[in-house]
Design an enzyme around this catalytic site. Structure first.
Site, PDB file in Angstrom:
ATOM      1  CE  LYS A  97       2.466 -19.011  13.013  1.00 54.85           C
ATOM      2  NZ  LYS A  97       2.401 -17.656  13.122  1.00 54.85           N
TER       3      LYS A  97
ATOM      4  NE  ARG B 216      -1.669   0.972   3.841  1.00 55.35           N
ATOM      5  CZ  ARG B 216      -2.377   1.191   5.167  1.00 55.35           C
ATOM      6  NH1 ARG B 216      -3.344   1.347   5.203  1.00 55.35           N
ATOM      7  NH2 ARG B 216      -1.418   1.201   6.140  1.00 55.35           N
TER       8      ARG B 216
ATOM      9  CB  SER C 235       5.860 -20.521  12.324  1.00 50.40           C
ATOM     10  OG  SER C 235       6.609 -20.029  13.365  1.00 50.40           O
TER      11      SER C 235
ATOM     12  CB  ALA D 241      -4.517 -10.561  11.105  1.00 46.17           C
TER      13      ALA D 241
ATOM     14  CG  HIS E  91       3.366 -22.924  15.637  1.00 42.08           C
ATOM     15  ND1 HIS E  91       3.660 -21.625  15.822  1.00 42.08           N
ATOM     16  CD2 HIS E  91       4.419 -23.612  15.255  1.00 42.08           C
ATOM     17  CE1 HIS E  91       5.206 -21.265  15.875  1.00 42.08           C
ATOM     18  NE2 HIS E  91       5.451 -22.523  15.217  1.00 42.08           N
ATOM     19  CG  ASN E  92       1.596 -18.406  16.739  1.00 41.03           C
ATOM     20  OD1 ASN E  92       1.925 -19.255  16.257  1.00 41.03           O
ATOM     21  ND2 ASN E  92       1.381 -17.031  16.395  1.00 41.03           N
TER      22      ASN E  92
ATOM     23  CD  GLU F 154       5.844 -18.733  19.267  1.00 46.20           C
ATOM     24  OE1 GLU F 154       5.664 -19.290  17.885  1.00 46.20           O
ATOM     25  OE2 GLU F 154       5.900 -17.428  19.190  1.00 46.20           O
TER      26      GLU F 154
HETATM   27  P1  NBP Z   1       2.401  -6.365  10.024  1.00 44.49           P
HETATM   28  O1  NBP Z   1       1.460  -7.221  10.839  1.00 44.49           O
HETATM   29  O2  NBP Z   1       2.938  -5.366  10.855  1.00 44.49           O
HETATM   30  O3  NBP Z   1       1.407  -5.285   8.930  1.00 44.49           O
HETATM   31  C1  NBP Z   1       2.204  -4.539   7.883  1.00 44.49           C
HETATM   32  C2  NBP Z   1       1.829  -4.676   6.932  1.00 44.49           C
HETATM   33  O4  NBP Z   1       0.345  -4.605   6.653  1.00 44.49           O
HETATM   34  C3  NBP Z   1       2.255  -3.297   5.810  1.00 44.49           C
HETATM   35  O5  NBP Z   1       2.672  -3.932   4.572  1.00 44.49           O
HETATM   36  C4  NBP Z   1       1.160  -2.444   5.802  1.00 44.49           C
HETATM   37  O6  NBP Z   1       1.133  -1.574   4.648  1.00 44.49           O
HETATM   38  C5  NBP Z   1      -0.250  -3.369   5.859  1.00 44.49           C
HETATM   39  N1  NBP Z   1      -1.125  -2.885   5.916  1.00 44.49           N
HETATM   40  C6  NBP Z   1      -1.903  -2.251   7.248  1.00 44.49           C
HETATM   41 BR1  NBP Z   1      -1.171  -2.350   8.685  1.00 44.49          BR
HETATM   42  N2  NBP Z   1      -3.026  -1.836   7.021  1.00 44.49           N
HETATM   43  C7  NBP Z   1      -3.457  -1.965   5.790  1.00 44.49           C
HETATM   44  C8  NBP Z   1      -4.610  -1.694   4.779  1.00 44.49           C
HETATM   45  N3  NBP Z   1      -5.568  -1.236   5.491  1.00 44.49           N
HETATM   46  N4  NBP Z   1      -4.374  -1.988   3.387  1.00 44.49           N
HETATM   47  C9  NBP Z   1      -3.266  -2.468   2.998  1.00 44.49           C
HETATM   48  N5  NBP Z   1      -2.159  -2.814   3.795  1.00 44.49           N
HETATM   49  C10 NBP Z   1      -2.075  -2.581   5.012  1.00 44.49           C
HETATM   50  O7  NBP Z   1       3.343  -6.827   9.211  1.00 44.49           O
HETATM   51  P2  NBP Z   1       4.383  -8.281   9.686  1.00 44.49           P
HETATM   52  O8  NBP Z   1       4.951  -8.163  10.958  1.00 44.49           O
HETATM   53  O9  NBP Z   1       5.074  -8.424   8.537  1.00 44.49           O
HETATM   54  O10 NBP Z   1       3.211  -9.489   9.600  1.00 44.49           O
HETATM   55  C11 NBP Z   1       2.437  -9.889   8.575  1.00 44.49           C
HETATM   56  C12 NBP Z   1       1.526 -10.819   8.892  1.00 44.49           C
HETATM   57  O11 NBP Z   1       2.210 -12.061   9.416  1.00 44.49           O
HETATM   58  C13 NBP Z   1       0.554 -10.782  10.185  1.00 44.49           C
HETATM   59  O12 NBP Z   1      -0.661 -11.256  10.101  1.00 44.49           O
HETATM   60  C14 NBP Z   1       1.487 -11.212  11.410  1.00 44.49           C
HETATM   61  O13 NBP Z   1       0.482 -11.804  12.333  1.00 44.49           O
HETATM   62  C15 NBP Z   1       2.000 -12.451  10.323  1.00 44.49           C
HETATM   63  N6  NBP Z   1       3.142 -13.215  11.362  1.00 44.49           N
HETATM   64  C16 NBP Z   1       4.084 -12.177  11.794  1.00 44.49           C
HETATM   65  C17 NBP Z   1       5.245 -12.876  12.321  1.00 44.49           C
HETATM   66  C18 NBP Z   1       6.412 -11.834  12.844  1.00 44.49           C
HETATM   67  O14 NBP Z   1       7.362 -12.362  13.335  1.00 44.49           O
HETATM   68  N7  NBP Z   1       6.423 -10.559  12.575  1.00 44.49           N
HETATM   69  C19 NBP Z   1       5.507 -14.193  12.073  1.00 44.49           C
HETATM   70  C20 NBP Z   1       4.455 -14.998  11.889  1.00 44.49           C
HETATM   71  C21 NBP Z   1       3.508 -14.413  11.177  1.00 44.49           C
HETATM   72  P3  NBP Z   1       1.729  -0.113   4.821  1.00 44.49           P
HETATM   73  O15 NBP Z   1       3.236  -0.447   4.643  1.00 44.49           O
HETATM   74  O16 NBP Z   1       1.010   0.438   3.787  1.00 44.49           O
HETATM   75  O17 NBP Z   1       1.338   0.450   6.179  1.00 44.49           O
END
Ligand code: NBP
Length: 493
Positions: A187, A36, A133, A81, A190-191, A194
């Site tokens: 998943k 975005r 994960s 999410a 899993h969490n 964790e």
């Molecule tokens: P985040 O969960 O922090 O989300 C950030 C992303 O969401 C950015 O690309 C942001 O775009 C986008 N976004 C948001 Br916020 N609102 C939006 C909207 N209204 N329309 C379009 N895009 C939007 O990112 P993450 O930590 O990389 O995690 C991504 C997913 O993976 C999540 O579901 C998370 O729970 C899961 N996850 C994370 C981890 C981890 O270690 N971080 C591990 C496993 C799973 P922008 O740049 O334009 O704001």
């Protein structure tokens, strides 16, 4: 040579998306990316160039992004999410065509995935909810992937996912988990597991530090040693590293871990796991204890006030009454307590998955799930291979602790486990996870529980009826009347 159009695209270039996209490109699959906010597209494209001229192509509008992908398209979403997923789908949907697939890699609530899958199906679009994960490093080097939903969507991307996932001795850490929201649900559990692992490790640390008096350097050595044995796992490995890190800002030096505020954050998957356990009437006390500890950890100021108030009332600091212990024996006991507690925690998580699978008809293969957790993910551990084998021996295993191998391990460890929990209770150290695991084990293994008395109480005040051990049927008794009559005939004192 003209390069073929990418078969896969990824929208959402924060930590997870950026790294997963680079991983896909590095495995030789050209990939289109979109976010975005444009800056993250530029950032990702720059990283792809810097990390070896990887075949990754940035796009700045949903239309340009979708049309850059060859049909049938596999479009991975890695945005936050909830509503952001709906908004991203809404932005991309006008350009998706029948046969294309959306693959949501976020930590999504499984029912949201089932709703979106139905909405996508109405347009002929396939849908996968795929647990990912392994955090940042896993996404980049090889995560554990838990895709569920449309088998066709999985088949379209199967070769890519197999290369991108972590690789272990018995294959890539990915499998088609099941239909509907099964991937997200797996998943989520899993969490939850964790959460339990992290809590149990924290308790081991607490006992060794507060009762055993181990220094951070000694703790680092103990955890590193444990990581060479049955406890070998990502979380034990990183824990050893944490104890070694010095505090650069501190005047007196020391280790950073002692400066970290004792207040744990959370994002919801652990809470969902415990809610689902309650919904399905599956006992998950170790996972629930880990969640409760996060809640209580959040009450930092209240805890400080409580410590002071109770100290004034004569209840001193934790560990003050700790008996003298043999350090080496304690370390060995704690290792065994951690291992036995962990088995009980995994038993709870697996039984939650089994119950949900039965409710939804998902056909989850618990042994295969243990296998795909052997690499890439946060709970990766040597003993997952043992869990895999336990379920292969008996796919209908009622509980991990009654698998012959695990039962033997529990028997070998229970004395040490009881010593640690008893010691902690005596010393006023909290080991809620280890104690919950032990109580779970002791409750589960008893052929007769005091539930007869609870049932009698329920029948007395609510006429809920009870069953008897000696003959079939539902019975109701006028307990109060009969008790009065007996007491009158033969007074108690
Ligand atoms: P985040 O969960 O922090 O989300 C950030 C992303 O969401 C950015 O690309 C942001 O775009 C986008 N976004 C948001 Br916020 N609102 C939006 C909207 N209204 N329309 C379009 N895009 C939007 O990112 P993450 O930590 O990389 O995690 C991504 C997913 O993976 C999540 O579901 C998370 O729970 C899961 N996850 C994370 C981890 C981890 O270690 N971080 C591990 C496993 C799973 P922008 O740049 O334009 O704001």
């Amino acid at each position: 040579m003209a390069m073929a159009l990418p078969r896969i695209g990824l929208a959402g270039l924060a930590v997870m998306g950026q790294n997963l996209a680079l991983n896909v490109a590095e495995k030789g699959f050209p990939i289109s990316v979109y976010n975005r906010t444009a800056a993250k597209v530029d950032e990702t494209v720059a990283r792809a160039a810097a990390e070896g001229d990887l075949p990754l192509f940035g796009h700045y509008t949903p239309q340009e992004f979708v049309l850059s992908i060859a049909r049938p398209r596999s479009v991975v979403l890695l945005v936050k999410a909830g509503a952001p997923v709906d908004q991203t789908i809404a932005a991309l949907a006008p350009f998706l065509e029948p046969g294309d697939a959306i693959i949501d890699g976020g930590n999504e609530w499984y029912e949201n995935t089932e709703r979106r899958a139905a909405e996508a199906a109405a347009r002929g679009v396939l849908y996968l909810g795929m647990g990912v994960s392994g955090g940042e490093e896993g996404a980049r080097r090889g995560p554990s992937l838990m895709p569920g939903g449309s088998l066709q969507a999985y088949d379209n991307a199967r070769d890519i996912l197999a290369k991108v996932a972590a690789q272990v001795d018995d294959g890539p850490c990915v499998t088609f988990v099941g239909p509907g929201g099964a991937g997200n649900f797996v998943k989520m559990v899993h969490n939850g597991i964790e959460y339990g692992d992290m809590q149990l490790i924290a308790e081991a640390y607490d006992v060794l530090r507060a009762v055993g008096g181990l220094s951070n350097r000694e703790l680092a050595a103990v955890f590193a040693d444990w990581n060479r044995g049955e406890l070998e796992s990502f979380l034990v490995e990183i824990t050893a590293d944490i104890f070694l890190v010095g505090d650069d800002d501190g005047e007196a030096g020391g280790e950073l871990v002692d400066k970290v505020l004792d207040k744990t954050g959370m994002k919801g998957t652990g809470k969902w796991t415990v809610q689902q356990a309650a919904e399905l009437a599956v006992a998950a006390p170790t996972i629930a204890a880990s969640l409760d500890c996060r809640f209580i950890s959040g009450l930092k100021e209240e805890r400080e006030a409580a410590a002071a108030a109770l100290e004034r009332a004569g209840i001193g600091g934790a560990a003050q009454a700790a008996p003298a212990v043999d350090k080496q024996q304690l370390i060995d006991d704690v290792r065994q307590a951690l291992y036995a507690s962990k088995i009980c925690s995994y038993a709870q998580g697996m039984n939650l998955l089994k119950a949900k699978s039965e409710e939804k008809g998902w056909g989850l293969d618990l042994g295969e799930l243990a296998r795909i957790w052997k690499g890439g993910c946060i709970i990766r551990a040597r003993f997952l291979d043992r869990i895999k084998r336990a379920y292969q021996r008996n796919p209908r295993l009622a509980n991990l602790v009654v698998d012959p191998d695990f039962a033997a391990e529990m028997a070998n460890r229970q004395a040490a486990w009881r010593r640690v929990v008893a010691l902690a209770v005596t010393a006023g150290i909290t080991t809620p996870g280890m104690a919950a695991s032990l109580a779970y084990f002791d409750t589960y293994r008893r052929a007769r529980l005091p539930a007869n008395l609870v049932q009698a109480q329920r029948d007395l005040f609510g006429a809920h009826t009870y069953e008897r051990v000696d003959r079939p049927g539902a019975f109701h008794t006028e307990w109060t009347k009969l008790a009065r009559r007996r007491a009158a005939a033969a007074p108690l004192n």
